[in-house]
Design a protein around this motif. Structure first.
Motif, PDB file in Angstrom:
ATOM      1  N   LEU A 205     -38.011  50.004 -41.164  1.00  0.00           N
ATOM      2  CA  LEU A 205     -38.776  49.225 -40.196  1.00  0.00           C
ATOM      3  C   LEU A 205     -37.880  48.753 -39.060  1.00  0.00           C
ATOM      4  O   LEU A 205     -38.078  49.111 -37.906  1.00  0.00           O
ATOM      5  CB  LEU A 205     -39.435  48.026 -40.891  1.00  0.00           C
ATOM      6  CG  LEU A 205     -40.480  48.376 -41.965  1.00  0.00           C
ATOM      7  CD1 LEU A 205     -41.042  47.106 -42.596  1.00  0.00           C
ATOM      8  CD2 LEU A 205     -41.595  49.221 -41.370  1.00  0.00           C
ATOM      9  N   SER A 206     -36.894  47.937 -39.383  1.00  0.00           N
ATOM     10  CA  SER A 206     -35.954  47.466 -38.368  1.00  0.00           C
ATOM     11  C   SER A 206     -34.782  46.775 -39.057  1.00  0.00           C
ATOM     12  O   SER A 206     -34.936  46.201 -40.139  1.00  0.00           O
ATOM     13  CB  SER A 206     -36.625  46.472 -37.405  1.00  0.00           C
ATOM     14  OG  SER A 206     -37.047  45.306 -38.095  1.00  0.00           O
ATOM     15  N   GLY A 207     -33.599  46.876 -38.415  1.00  0.00           N
ATOM     16  CA  GLY A 207     -32.426  46.203 -38.968  1.00  0.00           C
ATOM     17  C   GLY A 207     -32.192  46.600 -40.410  1.00  0.00           C
ATOM     18  O   GLY A 207     -32.022  47.772 -40.742  1.00  0.00           O
ATOM     19  N   ASN A 208     -32.189  45.602 -41.291  1.00  0.00           N
ATOM     20  CA  ASN A 208     -31.951  45.859 -42.712  1.00  0.00           C
ATOM     21  C   ASN A 208     -33.242  45.773 -43.524  1.00  0.00           C
ATOM     22  O   ASN A 208     -33.215  45.534 -44.729  1.00  0.00           O
ATOM     23  CB  ASN A 208     -30.926  44.861 -43.257  1.00  0.00           C
ATOM     24  CG  ASN A 208     -31.447  43.437 -43.258  1.00  0.00           C
ATOM     25  OD1 ASN A 208     -32.195  43.042 -42.362  1.00  0.00           O
ATOM     26  ND2 ASN A 208     -31.052  42.648 -44.238  1.00  0.00           N
ATOM     27  N   VAL A 209     -34.382  45.984 -42.873  1.00  0.00           N
ATOM     28  CA  VAL A 209     -35.677  45.848 -43.536  1.00  0.00           C
ATOM     29  C   VAL A 209     -36.359  47.211 -43.641  1.00  0.00           C
ATOM     30  O   VAL A 209     -36.414  47.972 -42.669  1.00  0.00           O
ATOM     31  CB  VAL A 209     -36.590  44.865 -42.779  1.00  0.00           C
ATOM     32  CG1 VAL A 209     -37.934  44.736 -43.486  1.00  0.00           C
ATOM     33  CG2 VAL A 209     -35.918  43.502 -42.669  1.00  0.00           C
ATOM     34  N   TYR A 210     -36.912  47.503 -44.829  1.00  0.00           N
ATOM     35  CA  TYR A 210     -37.538  48.790 -45.109  1.00  0.00           C
ATOM     36  C   TYR A 210     -38.883  48.569 -45.792  1.00  0.00           C
ATOM     37  O   TYR A 210     -39.106  47.544 -46.444  1.00  0.00           O
ATOM     38  CB  TYR A 210     -36.652  49.633 -46.039  1.00  0.00           C
ATOM     39  CG  TYR A 210     -35.314  49.977 -45.443  1.00  0.00           C
ATOM     40  CD1 TYR A 210     -35.061  51.242 -44.924  1.00  0.00           C
ATOM     41  CD2 TYR A 210     -34.296  49.031 -45.373  1.00  0.00           C
ATOM     42  CE1 TYR A 210     -33.839  51.552 -44.365  1.00  0.00           C
ATOM     43  CE2 TYR A 210     -33.067  49.327 -44.803  1.00  0.00           C
ATOM     44  CZ  TYR A 210     -32.851  50.588 -44.299  1.00  0.00           C
ATOM     45  OH  TYR A 210     -31.633  50.889 -43.720  1.00  0.00           O
ATOM     46  N   GLN A 211     -39.780  49.536 -45.614  1.00  0.00           N
ATOM     47  CA  GLN A 211     -41.028  49.546 -46.373  1.00  0.00           C
ATOM     48  C   GLN A 211     -40.914  50.638 -47.425  1.00  0.00           C
ATOM     49  O   GLN A 211     -40.565  51.780 -47.112  1.00  0.00           O
ATOM     50  CB  GLN A 211     -42.220  49.817 -45.467  1.00  0.00           C
ATOM     51  CG  GLN A 211     -43.554  49.789 -46.213  1.00  0.00           C
ATOM     52  CD  GLN A 211     -44.741  49.770 -45.275  1.00  0.00           C
ATOM     53  OE1 GLN A 211     -44.915  48.842 -44.492  1.00  0.00           O
ATOM     54  NE2 GLN A 211     -45.561  50.796 -45.341  1.00  0.00           N
ATOM     55  N   VAL A 212     -41.221  50.284 -48.668  1.00  0.00           N
ATOM     56  CA  VAL A 212     -41.012  51.199 -49.792  1.00  0.00           C
ATOM     57  C   VAL A 212     -42.285  51.260 -50.635  1.00  0.00           C
ATOM     58  O   VAL A 212     -42.874  50.228 -50.964  1.00  0.00           O
ATOM     59  CB  VAL A 212     -39.834  50.724 -50.678  1.00  0.00           C
ATOM     60  CG1 VAL A 212     -39.635  51.660 -51.857  1.00  0.00           C
ATOM     61  CG2 VAL A 212     -38.557  50.613 -49.851  1.00  0.00           C
ATOM     62  N   ASN A 286     -28.271  55.085 -47.229  1.00  0.00           N
ATOM     63  CA  ASN A 286     -28.379  56.475 -46.814  1.00  0.00           C
ATOM     64  C   ASN A 286     -27.198  56.905 -45.945  1.00  0.00           C
ATOM     65  O   ASN A 286     -27.344  57.628 -44.958  1.00  0.00           O
ATOM     66  CB  ASN A 286     -29.688  56.696 -46.062  1.00  0.00           C
ATOM     67  CG  ASN A 286     -30.215  58.107 -46.213  1.00  0.00           C
ATOM     68  OD1 ASN A 286     -29.812  58.845 -47.114  1.00  0.00           O
ATOM     69  ND2 ASN A 286     -31.111  58.493 -45.328  1.00  0.00           N
ATOM     70  N   GLY A 287     -26.004  56.404 -46.307  1.00  0.00           N
ATOM     71  CA  GLY A 287     -24.794  56.804 -45.598  1.00  0.00           C
ATOM     72  C   GLY A 287     -24.416  55.947 -44.416  1.00  0.00           C
ATOM     73  O   GLY A 287     -23.390  56.192 -43.776  1.00  0.00           O
ATOM     74  N   LYS A 288     -25.221  54.917 -44.096  1.00  0.00           N
ATOM     75  CA  LYS A 288     -24.915  54.037 -42.958  1.00  0.00           C
ATOM     76  C   LYS A 288     -25.066  52.580 -43.364  1.00  0.00           C
ATOM     77  O   LYS A 288     -25.810  52.264 -44.298  1.00  0.00           O
ATOM     78  CB  LYS A 288     -25.857  54.315 -41.780  1.00  0.00           C
ATOM     79  CG  LYS A 288     -25.756  55.724 -41.213  1.00  0.00           C
ATOM     80  CD  LYS A 288     -26.720  55.877 -40.030  1.00  0.00           C
ATOM     81  CE  LYS A 288     -26.642  57.266 -39.441  1.00  0.00           C
ATOM     82  NZ  LYS A 288     -27.581  57.441 -38.293  1.00  0.00           N
ATOM     83  N   LEU A 289     -24.373  51.694 -42.653  1.00  0.00           N
ATOM     84  CA  LEU A 289     -24.563  50.270 -42.901  1.00  0.00           C
ATOM     85  C   LEU A 289     -25.965  49.892 -42.456  1.00  0.00           C
ATOM     86  O   LEU A 289     -26.431  50.305 -41.392  1.00  0.00           O
ATOM     87  CB  LEU A 289     -23.518  49.451 -42.139  1.00  0.00           C
ATOM     88  CG  LEU A 289     -22.069  49.568 -42.630  1.00  0.00           C
ATOM     89  CD1 LEU A 289     -21.156  48.685 -41.782  1.00  0.00           C
ATOM     90  CD2 LEU A 289     -21.959  49.192 -44.093  1.00  0.00           C
ATOM     91  N   ALA A 290     -26.628  49.045 -43.261  1.00  0.00           N
ATOM     92  CA  ALA A 290     -28.009  48.710 -42.979  1.00  0.00           C
ATOM     93  C   ALA A 290     -28.184  48.085 -41.606  1.00  0.00           C
ATOM     94  O   ALA A 290     -29.145  48.359 -40.895  1.00  0.00           O
ATOM     95  CB  ALA A 290     -28.527  47.741 -44.059  1.00  0.00           C
ATOM     96  N   ASP A 291     -27.256  47.247 -41.176  1.00  0.00           N
ATOM     97  CA  ASP A 291     -27.378  46.555 -39.903  1.00  0.00           C
ATOM     98  C   ASP A 291     -27.197  47.461 -38.713  1.00  0.00           C
ATOM     99  O   ASP A 291     -27.561  47.120 -37.591  1.00  0.00           O
ATOM    100  CB  ASP A 291     -26.351  45.412 -39.817  1.00  0.00           C
ATOM    101  CG  ASP A 291     -26.581  44.372 -40.883  1.00  0.00           C
ATOM    102  OD1 ASP A 291     -26.286  44.685 -42.049  1.00  0.00           O
ATOM    103  OD2 ASP A 291     -27.067  43.276 -40.572  1.00  0.00           O
ATOM    104  N   ASP A 292     -26.625  48.656 -38.937  1.00  0.00           N
ATOM    105  CA  ASP A 292     -26.323  49.556 -37.824  1.00  0.00           C
ATOM    106  C   ASP A 292     -27.402  50.597 -37.592  1.00  0.00           C
ATOM    107  O   ASP A 292     -27.324  51.394 -36.672  1.00  0.00           O
ATOM    108  CB  ASP A 292     -24.997  50.295 -38.088  1.00  0.00           C
ATOM    109  CG  ASP A 292     -23.813  49.341 -38.100  1.00  0.00           C
ATOM    110  OD1 ASP A 292     -23.934  48.284 -37.461  1.00  0.00           O
ATOM    111  OD2 ASP A 292     -22.807  49.663 -38.743  1.00  0.00           O
ATOM    112  N   ARG A 293     -28.424  50.603 -38.432  1.00  0.00           N
ATOM    113  CA  ARG A 293     -29.441  51.654 -38.333  1.00  0.00           C
ATOM    114  C   ARG A 293     -30.378  51.391 -37.171  1.00  0.00           C
ATOM    115  O   ARG A 293     -30.641  50.279 -36.815  1.00  0.00           O
ATOM    116  CB  ARG A 293     -30.231  51.766 -39.628  1.00  0.00           C
ATOM    117  CG  ARG A 293     -29.374  52.317 -40.765  1.00  0.00           C
ATOM    118  CD  ARG A 293     -30.166  52.344 -42.058  1.00  0.00           C
ATOM    119  NE  ARG A 293     -31.326  53.201 -41.946  1.00  0.00           N
ATOM    120  CZ  ARG A 293     -31.332  54.497 -42.169  1.00  0.00           C
ATOM    121  NH1 ARG A 293     -30.206  55.102 -42.518  1.00  0.00           N
ATOM    122  NH2 ARG A 293     -32.414  55.216 -42.048  1.00  0.00           N
TER     123      ARG A 293
END
Length: 293
Positions: A205-212, A286-293
């Motif tokens: 979704l954004s930043g370190n937030v995901y919908q699962v 997934n191979g990246k820091l959550a804050d950098d996505r």
């Protein structure tokens, strides 16, 4: 069709909802009872699971406001109106978006919207002069945070635009929303040629937030989020969450498990459908820091 006789009329012309209502002697008095009607209809094989999911999505959308689903301003991908093609093209290619808010100096000054397809005429014309964003951007649609999602979807369809910029009560930009964001609430994740099975279950979704999806298998969740949830405790991440709650959680309830913040986005009395997951800061996803996505 009479209210007293749900079986009257031409059966072949009955709508899906009329057929569902026919199964029950009483009418649902609230949304929770209507969801139970849908659950029972699925159990009786009157409707398919995908149909039930869409109907539940419609019910959820009817309660939501734009602020509930918008992409926040901090994660908007924008282009400055003074940028040249060589300056903004890497942004267009890396984001893989089709529409970009065009700003003037800062994000609170939206000049319009750039459609990536409008660049094609210049990209394949060797004689074309350097493109000026002022000449090709389209008007931006501005809507308030408090606008309900249901009428917005209707406007998207009727007026044939696909993205709107969201502003707060003071006129500052809060974020943006697209027609795809709304449709995915109803029909689920819209797949494209870049999606794989794991990406269909987990949406950033954004930043370190995901919908699962709650039915995401534990090993898939662990693989994607570099997590260590016990695969012997449950088969799915929804099972882990229910086990930790100790009861069937309601929509909006949250719980922290191993540093992951789980919020129930969609659920009924028998199961969880969707979760919102906040990943710990500086955690690799997934191979990246959550804050950098």
């Amino acid at each position: 069709m009479s209210d007293d006789n749900p079986h009257s009329g031409n059966g072949s012309s009955k709508t899906l909802m009329e057929k569902i209502v026919q199964v029950f002697t009483g009418e649902p008095k609230n949304k929770e009872e209507l969801v139970e009607v849908l659950n029972d209809a699925q159990d009786r094989d009157l409707i398919k699971p995908a149909t039930k999911q869409m109907l539940e999505g419609v019910l959820e959308v009817s309660d939501m406001r734009v602020r509930d689903i918008m992409i926040p301003r901090s994660h908007m991908v924008t282009i400055d109106i003074e940028q040249s093609v060589s300056e903004f093209l890497p942004t267009v290619l890396e984001s893989a978006h089709s529409r970009f808010p065009v700003i003037n100096d800062d994000i609170d000054h939206i000049e319009g919207v750039l459609l990536a397809k409008d660049l094609l005429a210049y990209g394949f014309n060797a004689d074309a002069a350097e493109v000026s964003l002022k000449d090709i951007i389209r008007p931006a649609i501005i809507i308030p945070e408090s606008k309900k999602v249901e009428p917005l979807l209707k406007e998207f369809r009727q007026q044939r635009y696909h993205m709107a910029v969201v502003v707060d009560e003071y006129g500052g930009v809060s974020g943006l929303v697209t027609i795809e964001d709304i449709l995915e609430l109803i029909v689920g994740e819209i797949e494209d040629e870049h999606d794989d099975m794991l990406e269909r279950e987990i949406r950033h979704l954004s930043g370190n937030v995901y919908q699962v999806k709650a039915l995401t298998e534990i090993d898939n969740f662990n693989e994607y989020f570099n997590a260590g949830f016990n695969e012997e405790e449950a088969d799915t991440i929804g099972g882990i969450v229910i086990h930790q709650f100790g009861h069937m959680p309601n929509r909006g309830e949250s719980i922290n498990i191993l540093g992951f913040e789980f919020k129930v986005v969609s659920a009924d009395k028998r199961r969880i459908q969707q979760l919102q997951v906040a990943v710990p800061k500086d955690h690799e996803v997934n191979g990246k820091l959550a804050d950098d996505r």
